[in-house]
Design an enzyme around this catalytic site. Structure first.
Site: not given
Ligand code: AMP
Ligand code: ZN
Length: 138
Positions: A31, A47, A87, A93, A95, A98, A100, A102
């Protein structure tokens, strides 16, 4: 979606990332703004905006990979715990839209905060709500 989604761009190598695992279905990267050193995110190669779009096969494979990453973090950092969290939707939460997961190393005295206030149920309310949800689980 690929042309606007940041994680699709990472999968397509248009945007650089630090990869720690990759197979046909997933890429696990560091991250960019970690909650703790070693905070990893597992991205599906295809996606899906969120868990509601995810197919069952990818969903079950994802947890197996998340488990492998959690185990590697525990071994490497000797951390006291690991959070695996995910999320779905802005209100929850999310952001980056796509799918993913954590994977976050945790320590007794760290500054990571994953908290919520706690409510309670009136007599019979939990059962009533459970019944309503139950019939939608297929
Ligand atoms: P979420 O808020 O659960 O959607 O998590 C999105 C996560 O993606 C956040 O923890 C960001 O720090 C991480 N993130 C966003 N852009 C990048 C990137 N280019 N490379 C790695 N992590 C990213
Ligand atoms: Zn995507």
């Amino acid at each position: 979606m690929e042309n606007i989604c940041i994680f699709c761009k990472i999968i397509g190598k248009e945007i650089p990332s630090t990869t720690l695992y990759e197979d046909d279905d997933f890429k696990v990267i560091m991250d960019i703004s970690p909650a703790a050193k070693g905070h990893a995110i597992l991205l599906t190669k295809k996606h899906f905006a969120n868990i509601f779009e995810l197919d069952d096969d990818t969903a079950s494979k994802a947890l197996v990979i998340a488990k492998k990453v959690a185990t590697a973090l525990k071994e490497e950092f000797n951390c006291d715990g690991v959070n695996i969290l995910q999320n779905n939707g802005e209100a929850a939460g999310q952001t980056v839209f796509h799918y993913h997961i954590h994977v976050i190393p945790r320590y007794y005295k760290d500054s990571v905060r994953i908290t919520w206030g706690q409510d309670s149920y009136k007599d019979g309310e939990a059962e009533e709500i459970a019944k309503a949800i139950q019939k939608r689980i297929i």
